[in-house]
Design a protein around this motif. Structure first.
Motif, PDB file in Angstrom:
ATOM      1  N   ASP A 176      -1.579  -6.668  -6.146  1.00 63.24           N
ATOM      2  CA  ASP A 176      -2.219  -7.575  -5.628  1.00 63.24           C
ATOM      3  C   ASP A 176      -1.318  -8.540  -4.830  1.00 63.24           C
ATOM      4  O   ASP A 176      -0.485  -9.291  -5.469  1.00 63.24           O
TER       5      ASP A 176
ATOM      6  N   ARG B 157     -12.730   3.316  -5.226  1.00 58.68           N
ATOM      7  CA  ARG B 157     -12.319   2.171  -6.243  1.00 58.68           C
ATOM      8  C   ARG B 157     -11.032   1.651  -6.338  1.00 58.68           C
ATOM      9  O   ARG B 157     -10.104   2.547  -5.680  1.00 58.68           O
ATOM     10  N   HIS B 158     -10.845   0.343  -5.967  1.00 57.91           N
ATOM     11  CA  HIS B 158      -9.636  -0.162  -5.693  1.00 57.91           C
ATOM     12  C   HIS B 158      -9.362  -1.184  -6.910  1.00 57.91           C
ATOM     13  O   HIS B 158     -10.096  -1.985  -7.328  1.00 57.91           O
TER      14      HIS B 158
ATOM     15  N   THR C 275     -11.514   1.650   0.849  1.00 58.64           N
ATOM     16  CA  THR C 275     -12.622   1.125  -0.264  1.00 58.64           C
ATOM     17  C   THR C 275     -13.861   1.078   0.360  1.00 58.64           C
ATOM     18  O   THR C 275     -14.851   1.309  -0.230  1.00 58.64           O
TER      19      THR C 275
ATOM     20  N   THR D 231      -9.422   6.874  -6.500  1.00 61.59           N
ATOM     21  CA  THR D 231      -9.041   5.445  -7.047  1.00 61.59           C
ATOM     22  C   THR D 231      -7.906   5.142  -6.243  1.00 61.59           C
ATOM     23  O   THR D 231      -6.692   5.781  -6.096  1.00 61.59           O
ATOM     24  N   VAL D 232      -7.862   3.797  -5.792  1.00 60.15           N
ATOM     25  CA  VAL D 232      -6.695   3.246  -5.264  1.00 60.15           C
ATOM     26  C   VAL D 232      -5.642   2.247  -6.031  1.00 60.15           C
ATOM     27  O   VAL D 232      -6.500   1.203  -6.613  1.00 60.15           O
TER      28      VAL D 232
ATOM     29  N   HIS E  83      -7.916   6.856   4.592  1.00 59.68           N
ATOM     30  CA  HIS E  83      -9.239   7.162   4.748  1.00 59.68           C
ATOM     31  C   HIS E  83      -8.992   8.879   5.178  1.00 59.68           C
ATOM     32  O   HIS E  83      -9.745   9.738   4.325  1.00 59.68           O
TER      33      HIS E  83
ATOM     34  N   PRO F 230      -6.421  -3.517  -7.695  1.00 65.81           N
ATOM     35  CA  PRO F 230      -5.333  -4.347  -7.448  1.00 65.81           C
ATOM     36  C   PRO F 230      -4.596  -4.830  -8.603  1.00 65.81           C
ATOM     37  O   PRO F 230      -5.446  -5.545  -9.595  1.00 65.81           O
TER      38      PRO F 230
ATOM     39  N   ILE G 141      -6.097   0.208   2.855  1.00 67.87           N
ATOM     40  CA  ILE G 141      -6.955   0.240   1.602  1.00 67.87           C
ATOM     41  C   ILE G 141      -8.195  -0.547   1.597  1.00 67.87           C
ATOM     42  O   ILE G 141      -9.056   0.186   1.264  1.00 67.87           O
ATOM     43  N   ALA G 142      -8.612  -1.444   2.540  1.00 62.51           N
ATOM     44  CA  ALA G 142      -9.783  -1.734   2.891  1.00 62.51           C
ATOM     45  C   ALA G 142     -10.760  -0.837   3.543  1.00 62.51           C
ATOM     46  O   ALA G 142     -11.850  -0.689   3.233  1.00 62.51           O
TER      47      ALA G 142
ATOM     48  N   SER H 189      -2.765  -0.587  -6.359  1.00 59.03           N
ATOM     49  CA  SER H 189      -2.117  -1.307  -5.451  1.00 59.03           C
ATOM     50  C   SER H 189      -1.533  -2.609  -6.146  1.00 59.03           C
ATOM     51  O   SER H 189      -1.852  -2.812  -7.169  1.00 59.03           O
TER      52      SER H 189
END
Length: 433
Positions: free
Chosen positions: A309, A278-279, A273, A304-305, A394, A281, A269-270, A307
């Motif tokens: 938190d 856009r993330h 992003t 958009t991700v 990615h 959480p 995810i990092a 997830s």
């Protein structure tokens, strides 16, 4: 083995969605991936059924297998996908799968992930499964052998030297085991071993059925596949082609739902992003509640991700409630975004929530990341939660949105232009757990 009109060449069963999608790609055939009773397959298609049975009680899982067997009568090749680490209702489903067959031939090796079977025992990177840490998240001990996992199915081991005598000799050995009322469990260490097993069973005919990991599905695909749908197109070259153009409309939002609890997903995810996605959480307590979590609209052409938190503590045993909450939240969004879904449980719950009942695989973006189309033209990518390196999400997003996200540097090999629908077949290394 040619099917009659309307009878699938291959019918495969899997206990979760990411495994079913992977099998559908590995068969290298046009395929219908069915989440529940849906439209009948087209002539010449394989059928892959997600039983959604990994977490069912064993009796219910067995009934799901029986229902699927009854739904596809006729001369066909049957394959049952099982987790290579022997998790789930392996024995109950195997007993049901064996009903009506001369024998079920099992091969659980997955060489691409360092999982082999020696003397009937699964080894993970050289360590017996029951001595490895592969079952650390399970509530019970790992089985000490494939035969133990398959119990109460009566089995007999087939050693590696018998497999390596070749398909014809192995077919005779398998028939002899079946004549004693037992089901063969084959040792295997390489893809070549799995190819021999698949060919031997095909020589014996449709009264013999195959059960194994994604490695055996890949071997079957190398025997029956036509190269469609899985062209091995690297993500660096953009969207996988089809006869009617790119897989994704440029203005459709792309939503990545990362429901897996695997530690590597945080790094994935990092990386995504950092590339411009856009993330969002979501707090576990909010997701586990009865109502969907309100989200901002998804902008056209955006990535958009979504997830959970993980910065705070997540209560043990909450995973399934959190996945259900993610699915409710996705279903409450307006519009029809393309979807990237990590983890088989997450994928199935989200697709159920948005009422998608069937998929048609197009190919693999990378090892385990299977790209499918829905009846209304949306793209859906499924991937087991434990699969992929730090650039996995990615790479997937860049394949779907090449104008929006550049591919990661590691995905820029100096290869020729992407193949079209008649191009090279999928890599045999794309296998699932």
């Amino acid at each position: 083995m040619s099917p009659s009109k309307g009878v699938p060449l291959v019918v495969a069963l899997a206990d979760d969605l990411s495994g079913a999608a992977e099998v559908a790609a590995l068969l290298r055939l046009p395929a219908l991936l069915a989440l529940r009773p849906a439209q009948p397959p087209r002539d010449g298609e394989a059928v892959v059924v997600d039983l959604d049975s990994r977490h069912l009680p064993s009796a219910a899982a067995a009934e799901a297998v029986r229902a699927a067997l009854a739904g596809h009568p006729g001369e066909t090749t049957w394959y049952k996908k099982s987790d290579s680490l022997l998790r789930g209702n392996v024995g109950a489903e195997a007993v049901a799968f064996a009903e009506g067959a001369r024998a079920v031939v099992t091969a659980m090796a997955l060489p691409a992930l360092g999982r082999v079977v020696r003397d009937g025992v699964v080894h993970v990177e050289g360590v017996p499964l029951h001595d490895s840490g592969a079952w650390r998240a399970e509530e019970r001990a790992a089985p000490r052998s494939v035969a133990e996992a398959l119990a109460p199915l009566p089995t007999a081991g087939v050693p590696l030297d018998a497999v390596r005598q070749g398909p014809r000799a192995l077919a005779g050995r398998l028939a002899a085991v079946a004549a004693r009322g037992r089901h063969p469990v084959c040792d295997a260490e390489t893809d070549v071993d799995l190819d021999v097993i698949a060919e031997a069973v095909r020589q014996l005919g449709s009264a013999y059925r195959l059960l194994g990991s994604g490695g055996l599905a890949a071997a079957l695909g190398r025997h029956v596949g036509t190269g469609t749908p899985a062209q091995d197109v690297p993500a660096a070259y953009g969207p996988l082609p089809t006869a009617d153009g790119p897989l994704s409309a440029a203005d459709r939002p792309l939503l990545v739902v990362a429901g897996s609890a695997e530690p590597g997903v945080v790094a994935q995810i990092a990386r995504l992003t950092a590339a411009g996605a856009r993330h969002l959480p979501l707090a576990p307590d909010a997701v586990a509640g009865p109502a969907p979590v309100p989200l901002p609209p998804l902008a056209p052409g955006s990535v958009t991700v979504l997830s959970i938190d993980g910065t705070g503590s997540i209560r043990p045993g909450a995973a399934r409630r959190l996945v259900a909450g993610l699915a409710r939240t996705v279903a409450a969004l307006t519009g029809t975004p393309d979807l990237v879904l990590t983890g088989g449980e997450t994928a199935r719950r989200v697709l159920d929530a948005v009422r998608i009942t069937a998929l048609r695989p197009v190919g693999e973006i990378h090892h385990g990341a299977v790209h499918c189309r829905t009846a209304d033209g949306r793209s859906v990518v499924t991937r087991p939660g434990s699969f992929g390196g730090p650039d996995s999400l990615h790479r997937i997003a860049a394949a779907l949105r090449p104008r929006l996200l550049p591919p990661p540097p590691a995905a820029r090999p100096a290869l020729p232009a992407p193949a079209g629908p008649a191009g090279p077949r999928a890599s045999s290394q794309g296998v699932t757990q």
